[in-house]
Write a protein that holds these residues in place. Structure first.
Motif, mmCIF file in Angstrom:
data_model
loop_
_atom_site.group_PDB
_atom_site.id
_atom_site.type_symbol
_atom_site.label_atom_id
_atom_site.label_comp_id
_atom_site.label_asym_id
_atom_site.label_seq_id
_atom_site.Cartn_x
_atom_site.Cartn_y
_atom_site.Cartn_z
ATOM 1 N N VAL A 150 9.232 -89.027 13.903
ATOM 2 C CA VAL A 150 8.780 -90.463 14.416
ATOM 3 C C VAL A 150 7.843 -91.328 13.286
ATOM 4 O O VAL A 150 6.574 -90.842 13.344
ATOM 5 C CB VAL A 150 8.459 -90.687 15.553
ATOM 6 C CG1 VAL A 150 7.762 -92.300 15.909
ATOM 7 C CG2 VAL A 150 9.416 -90.302 17.017
ATOM 8 N N GLU A 154 8.192 -97.162 14.221
ATOM 9 C CA GLU A 154 8.807 -96.790 14.960
ATOM 10 C C GLU A 154 8.858 -96.188 15.753
ATOM 11 O O GLU A 154 7.885 -95.258 16.217
ATOM 12 C CB GLU A 154 10.232 -96.933 13.730
ATOM 13 C CG GLU A 154 10.351 -97.481 12.539
ATOM 14 C CD GLU A 154 11.130 -96.843 11.669
ATOM 15 O OE1 GLU A 154 12.036 -95.462 11.889
ATOM 16 O OE2 GLU A 154 11.746 -97.262 10.344
ATOM 17 N N ALA A 155 10.262 -96.048 16.870
ATOM 18 C CA ALA A 155 10.419 -95.302 17.771
ATOM 19 C C ALA A 155 11.228 -94.500 18.144
ATOM 20 O O ALA A 155 11.243 -93.434 18.689
ATOM 21 C CB ALA A 155 10.512 -96.436 18.673
ATOM 22 N N LYS A 156 12.419 -94.384 16.376
ATOM 23 C CA LYS A 156 13.360 -93.420 16.687
ATOM 24 C C LYS A 156 13.689 -92.208 16.244
ATOM 25 O O LYS A 156 12.230 -93.080 14.541
ATOM 26 C CB LYS A 156 14.779 -94.588 16.543
ATOM 27 C CG LYS A 156 15.850 -93.348 16.430
ATOM 28 C CD LYS A 156 17.540 -94.282 15.808
ATOM 29 C CE LYS A 156 19.009 -92.924 15.388
ATOM 30 N NZ LYS A 156 19.754 -94.556 15.185
ATOM 31 N N GLU A 182 19.784 -90.939 6.046
ATOM 32 C CA GLU A 182 19.638 -92.476 6.130
ATOM 33 C C GLU A 182 18.443 -93.407 5.499
ATOM 34 O O GLU A 182 18.730 -92.759 4.241
ATOM 35 C CB GLU A 182 18.547 -91.532 7.663
ATOM 36 C CG GLU A 182 18.852 -91.589 8.844
ATOM 37 C CD GLU A 182 17.938 -91.317 10.028
ATOM 38 O OE1 GLU A 182 17.949 -91.867 10.960
ATOM 39 O OE2 GLU A 182 16.902 -90.500 9.979
ATOM 40 N N ARG A 184 16.740 -96.247 5.493
ATOM 41 C CA ARG A 184 15.099 -97.192 6.139
ATOM 42 C C ARG A 184 14.685 -97.586 5.298
ATOM 43 O O ARG A 184 14.178 -97.067 4.318
ATOM 44 C CB ARG A 184 14.754 -96.499 7.162
ATOM 45 C CG ARG A 184 15.534 -95.287 8.698
ATOM 46 C CD ARG A 184 14.536 -95.085 9.899
ATOM 47 N NE ARG A 184 15.521 -94.075 10.337
ATOM 48 C CZ ARG A 184 15.033 -93.624 12.122
ATOM 49 N NH1 ARG A 184 13.451 -94.015 12.091
ATOM 50 N NH2 ARG A 184 15.668 -92.870 12.521
#
Length: 234
Positions: A150, A154-156, A182, A184
């Motif tokens: 993590v 962020e939380a995801k 991903e 991000r």
């Protein structure tokens, strides 16, 4: 396509500046089907017509360029013909590389393709070579591969990623290849920061099955063929 206003193009046509299959088009009311072969058949002011909508550009992004239409400083769009900024639909980057990241960057006016590439459901791999401030301690690969990391703020958790330790750069600095699926914000830099390291230089060398060509120099670009575009999804 950015050549000029309707009035300007009508004036150019009436002066014989637009040809199709070798013949001048002076009647500006003529409607011409837009087909992939049109740039090979039409000339505007003595030059082949620009690529029709649906173009995809492969750029070897230099250091210091920004993937933006509006920010100050040097932009990735500055390397393209000036009139291409006036095309409709507009040309946009497929994802972004930050100002301090170099390498493979795609630009397109094909919105469907753009969303196919960046969609999280597609899991298109992005491969980066990172030059690090410190050597790896040896646990980073397992941590990244497990998923669940993590990032700060962020939380995801992140999806699993693959880390490969590379031989040192010619100047002796530590390097690693990281493959992520991903996109991000500043993801690669933040991943290494999370394990106590710092990315000093970052270069993207591959997107999906498409690798940055060795013969494409930094700052150069070229139009992609349909076959090259499909390599992204292999």
């Amino acid at each position: 396509m950015g050549y000029g206003s309707r009035t300007e193009m009508a004036r150019l046509g009436k002066l014989g500046g637009i040809t199709l299959d070798g013949s001048e088009i002076r009647d500006v009311s003529v409607r011409i089907p837009i087909t992939p072969d049109l740039p090979s058949r039409m000339q505007v002011d003595g030059q082949p017509l620009d690529p029709v909508p649906g173009l995809v550009i492969l750029l070897n992004k230099p250091l210091g360029m920004t993937c933006s239409h509006k920010e100050d400083g040097e932009l990735v769009y500055d390397v393209l013909p000036e009139r291409w900024r006036r095309r409709d639909p507009a040309i946009s980057t497929i994802g972004r590389l930050d100002k301090a990241t170099t390498g493979l960057l795609l630009l397109t006016d094909d919105g469907d393709l753009l969303h196919r590439v960046i969609s999280p459901k597609r899991h298109v791999a992005k491969v980066y070579v990172a030059t690090l401030a410190r050597p790896l301690v040896g646990t980073e690969g397992d941590l990244f591969a497990a998923g669940g990391l993590v990032l700060e703020g962020e939380a995801k958790p992140l999806a699993p990623a693959t880390l490969e330790v590379l031989s040192p750069a010619p100047d002796g600095r530590h390097r690693a290849r990281l493959t992520v699926t991903e996109g991000r914000y500043h993801m690669v830099r933040r991943m290494f920061a999370a394990v106590g390291n710092h990315v000093e230089a970052l270069h993207r060398e591959r997107l999906g099955g498409l690798t940055l060509p060795d013969d494409l120099a930094t700052g150069e670009w070229r139009l992609m063929t349909p076959e090259e575009i499909e390599q992204i999804f292999l």
